[in-house]
Design a protein around this motif. Structure first.
Motif, PDB file in Angstrom:
ATOM      1  N   ALA A 205       0.852  -1.189   0.000  1.00  0.00           N
ATOM      2  CA  ALA A 205       0.000   0.000   0.000  1.00  0.00           C
ATOM      3  C   ALA A 205       0.887   1.238   0.000  1.00  0.00           C
ATOM      4  O   ALA A 205       2.106   1.149   0.108  1.00  0.00           O
ATOM      5  CB  ALA A 205      -0.925  -0.001   1.215  1.00  0.00           C
ATOM      6  N   THR A 206       0.290   2.410  -0.146  1.00  0.00           N
ATOM      7  CA  THR A 206       1.028   3.672  -0.096  1.00  0.00           C
ATOM      8  C   THR A 206       0.496   4.528   1.054  1.00  0.00           C
ATOM      9  O   THR A 206      -0.604   4.271   1.573  1.00  0.00           O
ATOM     10  CB  THR A 206       0.866   4.476  -1.407  1.00  0.00           C
ATOM     11  OG1 THR A 206      -0.442   5.088  -1.427  1.00  0.00           O
ATOM     12  CG2 THR A 206       1.048   3.598  -2.633  1.00  0.00           C
ATOM     13  N   PRO A 207       1.232   5.539   1.467  1.00  0.00           N
ATOM     14  CA  PRO A 207       0.731   6.413   2.537  1.00  0.00           C
ATOM     15  C   PRO A 207      -0.559   7.129   2.166  1.00  0.00           C
ATOM     16  O   PRO A 207      -1.261   7.620   3.046  1.00  0.00           O
ATOM     17  CB  PRO A 207       1.883   7.420   2.727  1.00  0.00           C
ATOM     18  CG  PRO A 207       3.088   6.734   2.195  1.00  0.00           C
ATOM     19  CD  PRO A 207       2.600   5.902   1.051  1.00  0.00           C
ATOM     20  N   TRP A 208      -0.882   7.211   0.877  1.00  0.00           N
ATOM     21  CA  TRP A 208      -2.071   7.951   0.450  1.00  0.00           C
ATOM     22  C   TRP A 208      -3.302   7.061   0.353  1.00  0.00           C
ATOM     23  O   TRP A 208      -4.391   7.541   0.056  1.00  0.00           O
ATOM     24  CB  TRP A 208      -1.785   8.653  -0.876  1.00  0.00           C
ATOM     25  CG  TRP A 208      -0.564   9.496  -0.759  1.00  0.00           C
ATOM     26  CD1 TRP A 208      -0.458  10.740  -0.184  1.00  0.00           C
ATOM     27  CD2 TRP A 208       0.761   9.148  -1.179  1.00  0.00           C
ATOM     28  NE1 TRP A 208       0.845  11.181  -0.227  1.00  0.00           N
ATOM     29  CE2 TRP A 208       1.623  10.228  -0.833  1.00  0.00           C
ATOM     30  CE3 TRP A 208       1.303   8.029  -1.823  1.00  0.00           C
ATOM     31  CZ2 TRP A 208       2.987  10.215  -1.108  1.00  0.00           C
ATOM     32  CZ3 TRP A 208       2.664   8.011  -2.090  1.00  0.00           C
ATOM     33  CH2 TRP A 208       3.482   9.100  -1.733  1.00  0.00           C
ATOM     34  N   ASP A 209      -3.127   5.753   0.581  1.00  0.00           N
ATOM     35  CA  ASP A 209      -4.276   4.858   0.666  1.00  0.00           C
ATOM     36  C   ASP A 209      -4.896   5.024   2.047  1.00  0.00           C
ATOM     37  O   ASP A 209      -4.288   4.682   3.065  1.00  0.00           O
ATOM     38  CB  ASP A 209      -3.843   3.398   0.467  1.00  0.00           C
ATOM     39  CG  ASP A 209      -3.335   3.116  -0.936  1.00  0.00           C
ATOM     40  OD1 ASP A 209      -3.791   3.797  -1.874  1.00  0.00           O
ATOM     41  OD2 ASP A 209      -2.490   2.220  -1.085  1.00  0.00           O
TER      42      ASP A 209
END
Length: 259
Positions: A205-209
Motif C-alpha cells: 500500500a502507499t501512505p495515500w491509501d
C-alpha cells in the motif's frame, strides 16, 4: 514528470534502500495521464491533473505540471466545449486541474464523482495523509456545485459507454472507470497502483491509501480480472501514456506497457 514519493509500501527510507539492489532505483516516476473520451453526449475527461501554479511539491515541480490546457489545444479540444469531467477520486492531483484558477476550468461541463467521495471530503478530515488534498477537493465540490452529480454509485453508467466500477480503499469513493465501445474495453484504474512495483507486489500500500487493507483487496481483485480478461488498462500515474496490460507470472503479475 516526477514528484517526490515515498516507498511503495509506505516503508522507511532505510527499507527502501534495502530494496534498491532488486529494483535498481530508489524512487518512483509519476505521470499524470488525463484521458479524453468521446461519447455521444460530448467529450469527457477522466481526471484533470494538478493544474498550473502548483507549489505543493516544491518549486521544481511547478514547470512540469499545469499542461492540460496546452495538451487540449494541441489536440483541437476546447475547454469551453467539454461536456463532462469524471473524477476517479478527489485528491488534488486529480481534481485541482479543474479548479486551480479559482473558477471551473471547464465552464459548461457536468462533473462526476462517487457519492461517498463527495460525502467524505465535505465532512471533517482527520486522517493526516488526506489533509493536503482537502482544500482542492472541497473547492471542486464548491465550484461545480449542482453540476457535480452526487448520485453516481458504483456500476452506474455515467455516460454512454462509460461505467464506474468499485475500487475503494485509496479513498472512500475511489472508482475505476470502464470504457466500452465496439466490443473493446479500456479500464482507467486511477490510483489503484502507482508503479509497476505494486503490480508485482499488490500487497504494498502507499501512505495515500486511506484504508490499506481495502486498497490491497481492490488491487488484487482488479489485477486478477484485468489479467484474466486481458483488458487494456489506463494507469494514471505510470509514465505517459499510461497504457498497458497485466500478465500473470508464476507468483504474481507483471506490467506490460504499450509504448
Amino acid at each position: 514528470m516526477t514528484k517526490p514519493t515515498a516507498a511503495p509500501s509506505g516503508r522507511s527510507v532505510r527499507d527502501r534502500r534495502e530494496l534498491r539492489p532488486a529494483t535498481e532505483r530508489s524512487g518512483l516516476t509519476c505521470g499524470y495521464n488525463c484521458l479524453f473520451v468521446s461519447t455521444v453526449d460530448g467529450m469527457a475527461v477522466v481526471d484533470t491533473g494538478l493544474g498550473a501554479s502548483f507549489l505543493g511539491y516544491g518549486e521544481y515541480i511547478e514547470p512540469l505540471v499545469g499542461q492540460l490546457a496546452d495538451g487540449m489545444a494541441g489536440a483541437g479540444l476546447s475547454r469551453s466545449e467539454l461536456a463532462a469531467v469524471i473524477f476517479t477520486h478527489l485528491h488534488q492531483d486529480h481534481s485541482r486541474g479543474a479548479i486551480w484558477s479559482g473558477e471551473p476550468t471547464f465552464p459548461v461541463a457536468d462533473a462526476y464523482a462517487h457519492v461517498a467521495e463527495v460525502a467524505y471530503w465535505s465532512g471533517p478530515i482527520e486522517q493526516e495523509s488526506a489533509l493536503p488534498h482537502s482544500a482542492a477537493a472541497r473547492e471542486t465540490i464548491r465550484l461545480y456545485g449542482e453540476r457535480l452529480r452526487r448520485s453516481f454509485e458504483h456500476h452506474d453508467e455515467i455516460l454512454p459507454g462509460v461505467r464506474a466500477l468499485p475500487a475503494t480503499g485509496h479513498t472512500p469513493g475511489h472508482s475505476a472507470i470502464l470504457l466500452e465501445s465496439a466490443g473493446e474495453r479500456l479500464l482507467c484504474v486511477g490510483d489503484t497502483f502507482y508503479d509497476p512495483l505494486q503490480v508485482t507486489n499488490p500487497g504494498w500500500a502507499t501512505p495515500w491509501d486511506l484504508d490499506h487493507p481495502a486498497s490491497v483487496a481492490t488491487r488484487r481483485r482488479i489485477l486478477a480480472w484485468a489479467a484474466d480478461e486481458q483488458v487494456l488498462l489506463h494507469a494514471y500515474h505510470l509514465p505517459f501514456p499510461g497504457l498497458g496490460r497485466v500478465r500473470r507470472t508464476a507468483t504474481s503479475y507483471t506490467w506490460e506497457p504499450i509504448r
